[in-house]
Design an enzyme around this catalytic site. Sequence first.
Site, PDB file in Angstrom:
ATOM      1  N   GLU A 184       0.826  -1.215   0.000  1.00  0.00           N
ATOM      2  CA  GLU A 184       0.000   0.000   0.000  1.00  0.00           C
ATOM      3  C   GLU A 184       0.858   1.262   0.000  1.00  0.00           C
ATOM      4  O   GLU A 184       0.453   2.295  -0.532  1.00  0.00           O
ATOM      5  CB  GLU A 184      -0.949   0.011   1.204  1.00  0.00           C
ATOM      6  CG  GLU A 184      -2.090  -0.989   1.106  1.00  0.00           C
ATOM      7  CD  GLU A 184      -1.735  -2.358   1.660  1.00  0.00           C
ATOM      8  OE1 GLU A 184      -0.544  -2.590   1.970  1.00  0.00           O
ATOM      9  OE2 GLU A 184      -2.632  -3.211   1.777  1.00  0.00           O
TER      10      GLU A 184
ATOM     11  N   PHE B 143     -11.551  -8.076  13.508  1.00  0.00           N
ATOM     12  CA  PHE B 143     -10.439  -8.470  12.642  1.00  0.00           C
ATOM     13  C   PHE B 143     -10.127  -7.354  11.641  1.00  0.00           C
ATOM     14  O   PHE B 143     -11.021  -6.844  10.985  1.00  0.00           O
ATOM     15  CB  PHE B 143     -10.793  -9.767  11.899  1.00  0.00           C
ATOM     16  CG  PHE B 143      -9.717 -10.186  10.929  1.00  0.00           C
ATOM     17  CD1 PHE B 143      -8.455 -10.550  11.384  1.00  0.00           C
ATOM     18  CD2 PHE B 143      -9.954 -10.196   9.562  1.00  0.00           C
ATOM     19  CE1 PHE B 143      -7.463 -10.917  10.493  1.00  0.00           C
ATOM     20  CE2 PHE B 143      -8.960 -10.565   8.671  1.00  0.00           C
ATOM     21  CZ  PHE B 143      -7.712 -10.927   9.137  1.00  0.00           C
ATOM     22  N   GLN B 144      -8.863  -6.989  11.541  1.00  0.00           N
ATOM     23  CA  GLN B 144      -8.385  -5.920  10.660  1.00  0.00           C
ATOM     24  C   GLN B 144      -9.079  -4.587  10.916  1.00  0.00           C
ATOM     25  O   GLN B 144      -9.330  -3.821   9.996  1.00  0.00           O
ATOM     26  CB  GLN B 144      -8.493  -6.332   9.189  1.00  0.00           C
ATOM     27  CG  GLN B 144      -7.533  -7.474   8.849  1.00  0.00           C
ATOM     28  CD  GLN B 144      -7.297  -7.650   7.363  1.00  0.00           C
ATOM     29  OE1 GLN B 144      -8.189  -7.415   6.555  1.00  0.00           O
ATOM     30  NE2 GLN B 144      -6.098  -8.075   6.997  1.00  0.00           N
TER      31      GLN B 144
ATOM     32  N   LYS C 252     -17.512  -1.668   5.579  1.00  0.00           N
ATOM     33  CA  LYS C 252     -17.830  -2.668   4.564  1.00  0.00           C
ATOM     34  C   LYS C 252     -19.317  -2.679   4.207  1.00  0.00           C
ATOM     35  O   LYS C 252     -19.689  -2.811   3.046  1.00  0.00           O
ATOM     36  CB  LYS C 252     -17.405  -4.056   5.073  1.00  0.00           C
ATOM     37  CG  LYS C 252     -17.407  -5.127   3.989  1.00  0.00           C
ATOM     38  CD  LYS C 252     -16.768  -6.412   4.491  1.00  0.00           C
ATOM     39  CE  LYS C 252     -16.708  -7.448   3.371  1.00  0.00           C
ATOM     40  NZ  LYS C 252     -16.060  -8.696   3.818  1.00  0.00           N
TER      41      LYS C 252
ATOM     42  N   MET D  93      23.550   9.926   3.806  1.00  0.00           N
ATOM     43  CA  MET D  93      23.407  11.172   4.557  1.00  0.00           C
ATOM     44  C   MET D  93      23.620  10.927   6.053  1.00  0.00           C
ATOM     45  O   MET D  93      24.208  11.766   6.747  1.00  0.00           O
ATOM     46  CB  MET D  93      22.038  11.798   4.293  1.00  0.00           C
ATOM     47  CG  MET D  93      21.925  13.234   4.756  1.00  0.00           C
ATOM     48  SD  MET D  93      23.163  14.333   4.011  1.00  0.00           S
ATOM     49  CE  MET D  93      22.257  15.020   2.622  1.00  0.00           C
TER      50      MET D  93
END
Lengths: 572, 173
Positions: free
Chosen positions: A63, A125-126, A175, A484
């Site tokens: 993502e 969940f999630q 959802k 750096m």
Amino acid sequence: MAANMKVKERVAKKQTLCGALMLIEALKAENVKVIFGYPGGAVLPIYDKLYESGVFHVLTRHEQGAIHAAEGYARISGKPGVVIATSGPGATNIVTGLTDAMMDSIPLVVFTGQVASNVIGSDAFQEADVLGITMPITKHSYQVRDIHELPKIIKEAFHIATTGRPGPVLIDIPKDMAVAEAEFDYEQDIQLPGYQPTTKPNHLQIRKLVEAVSQAKRPVILAGAGVLHANAHEQLKQYAEQQNIPVIHTLLGLGGFPADHPLFLGMAGMHGTYTANMALYECDLLINVGARFDDRVTGNLAHFAPKATVAHIDIDPAEIGKNVPTKIPIVGDAKEALIQLIEQNGKRPDVSEWLNKLNEWKREYPLMYKREPGVLKPQRLIEMIHEYTNGEAVVTTDVGQHQMWVAQYYKFKQPHRWVTSGGLGTMGFGLPAAIGAQLAQPEATVVAIVGDGGFQMTLQELSVIQELNLPIKIVIVNNQALGMVRQWQEIFYEKRYSHSLIPNQPDFVRLAEAYGMKAMRATTEEEAEYVLKEAFATNAPVLLDFHVHPGENVYPMVAPGKGLHEMVGVKW
Amino acid sequence: MVKRIITMTVNNRPGVLNRITGLFTKRHYNIESITVGHTETEGVSRMTFVVNVDDERIAEQITKQLNKQIDVLKVVDITDQAIIVRELALIKVAVTSATRGEIYTLIEPFRAAIVDVARDSLVVQVTGEPEKIDALIDLLKPYGLKEVARTGTTAFPRGSQRASSTNKSLFII
């Protein structure tokens, strides 16, 4: 296609649609050409409708890749980047990109899935509190609680993302909302009484600036990305030439003013040119156009532009006076402000002495590095890429040494060719951003210049480049170190190279080949010449692994806490 | 450090308080008190903040940053205006039969009220500017404070803005 037609008929009759179809119809109404995303449980209803929608969806491999690609797309196309991610981990994976877009004012509309409304708050969940997590890193955000509101929310999101000071807007869709149905009406007016950006500058303030310019002896313009967002590059040039005022760019502003213009002094800040930094120190009138006086630009604020009257043109009133006391505040769109200034056609200041001084500095203190036989200097590499692309390529980078060398040595002549992570300084930005940039301009030469560190943060996106056969040239400036970090440890931490040296990097050429991509390595200038020639003659993705001189540092440099006039490394 | 009173009207949307307080955290501003409640307009709430800031520049930044929030309709730093400032406090004081009468007399000039009486305690309700409430609490302290609940400051500009300087000096919380 048949299904597509059916959808259109239904919309024409303003029929009832489910949330997922509303989203797709809204994207079409907004003329969105490409979306970047990754499916998952909570967005399955949306992906199911995407399946036959005709919307061009790019499946990135993470993502984070999706949102950086959308940022690259937005930077180059000037249109908002669109992202879809699922709930929970999908959404938390875009947090870096949202912050990056927020810092650099990049317009994005980001859709995240969410667990169903009836289980929100139950640690399902999630499930993640995406609204809560992203509130400080978005321009605005929504969670859909009533399907009837979805069309209005999407319309507002596009409006907010792209107007005023652009930025990311997030829409969290539970959802059940993707399957719930309601009437789809996308023609409604936007009503946002709390959001009325000022674009027209105050005439009185413009007059004040005209007066200040006419009196100035040592005026200078500091131009930032606001010039690019406003598409005001033509006006910037016209105004600078009309008034004979030299121009300095911030990192993100590069390309707004042609680098080969005699009035251009280079980039300001921590690794800016001596001339630009000294001009900021010595000027008596500083005209900031669309820059936000970032600390990497100003150095120690106590020593910043100490002799100057400051004028600041910005679309975001909160940026004016935030870091630097400002005498002439001009809230508005950079283009409108510059047009008004040009129309005023005020008295040209007498700057001959000032320009002589600046030109003397330019001659005396140019950017410099030492070429050595048998060694590939990273600065030389960037110069060579510049030569091969005639300074006209779209260039993306990560953050760090390679980014600064590109900013210094890739002399951007045109606007909207430069895609880098400025404010947030995100490693892993350059490669996915190049995907979006190439999709925004399929005909352009796109070069992703990345470090060997940052490359490995998002290298999975090689897969997308290969799959879509995007002819991106991936340049790894490989110094076997987090350059750096290593440089700062060398200078400020007594060469104690704590976890910054990576001598056992993988074989990037074979890695690219594993993705089916053409790849070459170069360790000297001669080899670099050869592989660059070969790569730019190839109309396909090519990865180039350049083993550059590992101990090279970026100079000149303003040490943290120092004023711009205290820069070091300006002369041998 | 100076105290500023900032009032604003906001869309009464889910998360709006979170947005505002999150902004204060993000920008490192100190909130002394917040009050929130409905306004005369449906769907619009009023928030009143008392904040501690280092200087005027920060105060200006706060109002500008708040203004950028899409759900914020109007922000005003009313510190320098003629304003009405009020806070309500409930103070539960320990009493004995000997002190009960004394407390009744003591709270009278404050126009406070006894709103609950028990065998060994009283609850005093007082409204006014925060310094007045401070003063009453100080006076009641020797009797033994069992509990104090303060609402925080709410405020808005007076109908007439005359003599703002004297009004301002009254309000040094």
